[in-house]
Write an enzyme that holds these catalytic residues in place. Structure first.
Site, PDB file in Angstrom:
ATOM      1  CB  SER A  95      -1.297  -0.097   1.264  1.00 31.97           C
ATOM      2  OG  SER A  95      -1.771   1.179   1.201  1.00 31.97           O
ATOM      3  CG  ASP A 217      -6.759  -3.526  -2.951  1.00 34.24           C
ATOM      4  OD1 ASP A 217      -7.906  -3.882  -2.213  1.00 34.24           O
ATOM      5  OD2 ASP A 217      -5.585  -3.904  -2.620  1.00 34.24           O
TER       6      ASP A 217
END
Length: 273
Positions: A95, A217
């Site tokens: 991330s 996701d």
């Protein structure tokens, strides 16, 4: 112990010739890698650290101005590499830490042999010609919810991001690490991560990148991984996997499986080849 090592809770495990550095994403800490590390230490020197602001770090060290952009985190990463006298490493970031690695590699490309970017996004906000997955109004609403009732916000945010209910191990782990963050710091980091725009950095990247993206996701659309692939300045490949939720939590969901089996198709294993 040096200030840098103490501030970031730096741990060095294993004794392999190659070094791999693991950077965790928003709301987690280095414990997110606990199921992966045992499979690395026989072959690699593994470096773990906590981003400033993560629960295990001293909140007094968190500089709101420094960490209002990812450059602050990138300089922290470079300081850790310098402190450990690491001349070259593989960097695995999830991330926001994936993008921290991207920025750090521009500043010091000689320190990185490869970047493994898990659920990476150069920008989470949509524009007229770019789909990041979020509108500014959505981020503002999430920030308002954090300010209003941080505990209640976690109860809604953790299951959404991880993919599961509150009884699942992965959601409980993410909730725990979110709870460990001081709420005002969590809000600041969240706003920084979800409003940055690092697209202009991509063409400057020369280090080879292996992009790992979950097709399920909820925070990073698959289109973003393709955007990265098309705009990174150096060589890159994209690997799309079917893990639900934010990909770093796959180790929590598959914990027992990972402890007994290291499949040849494991995404990180492939990326390290």
């Amino acid at each position: 112990m040096s200030i840098v090592k103490e501030a970031h809770n730096v741990k060095v495990l294993g004794s392999g010739e190659k070094t791999i550095v693991l950077g965790h994403g928003f709301g987690t800490d280095q414990s997110v890698w606990k199921h992966l590390v045992p499979y690395l230490i026989d072959e690699y020197r593994v470096v773990l650290y906590d981003n400033m602001g993560a629960g295990p770090t001293n909140p007094d060290y968190f500089d709101f101005h420094r960490y209002s952009s990812l450059e602050g985190y990138a300089y922290d990463l470079l300081s850790i590499l310098e402190e450990l006298e690491i001349k070259c490493c593989i960097y695995l970031g999830h991330s926001s830490s994936a993008m921290t690695g991207v920025v750090a590699s521009i500043f010091r490309p000689d320190l990185f042999s490869k970047l493994i970017l898990v659920s990476a996004s150069p920008r989470f906000l949509n524009t007229d010609d770019y789909y990041g997955g979020f509108e500014l109004e959505e981020i503002d609403q999430l920030c308002q919810a954090m300010e209003s009732n941080y505990k209640a916000w976690i109860a809604g945010f953790a299951p959404l991001v991880v993919g599961g209910d509150m009884d699942s191990v992965a959601v409980q782990e993410f909730s725990r690490t979110l709870f460990n963050m001081r709420p005002d710091i969590a809000l600041s980091v969240f706003r920084t991560v979800f409003t940055f725009d690092l697209r202009h950095f991509l063409s400057q990247v020369t280090v080879p990148c292996h992009i790992i993206q979950s097709s399920l996701d909820v925070a990073v659309p698959v289109a973003v991984s393709q955007y990265l692939h098309q705009n990174l300045g150096g060589m890159s490949i994209v690997e799309i996997i079917s893990t639900e939720g934010a990909d770093c939590f796959g180790s929590y969901r598959r914990g027992s499986e990972m402890e007994t089996k290291r499949g040849s198709d494991d995404a990180v294993t492939i990326a390290l080849r």
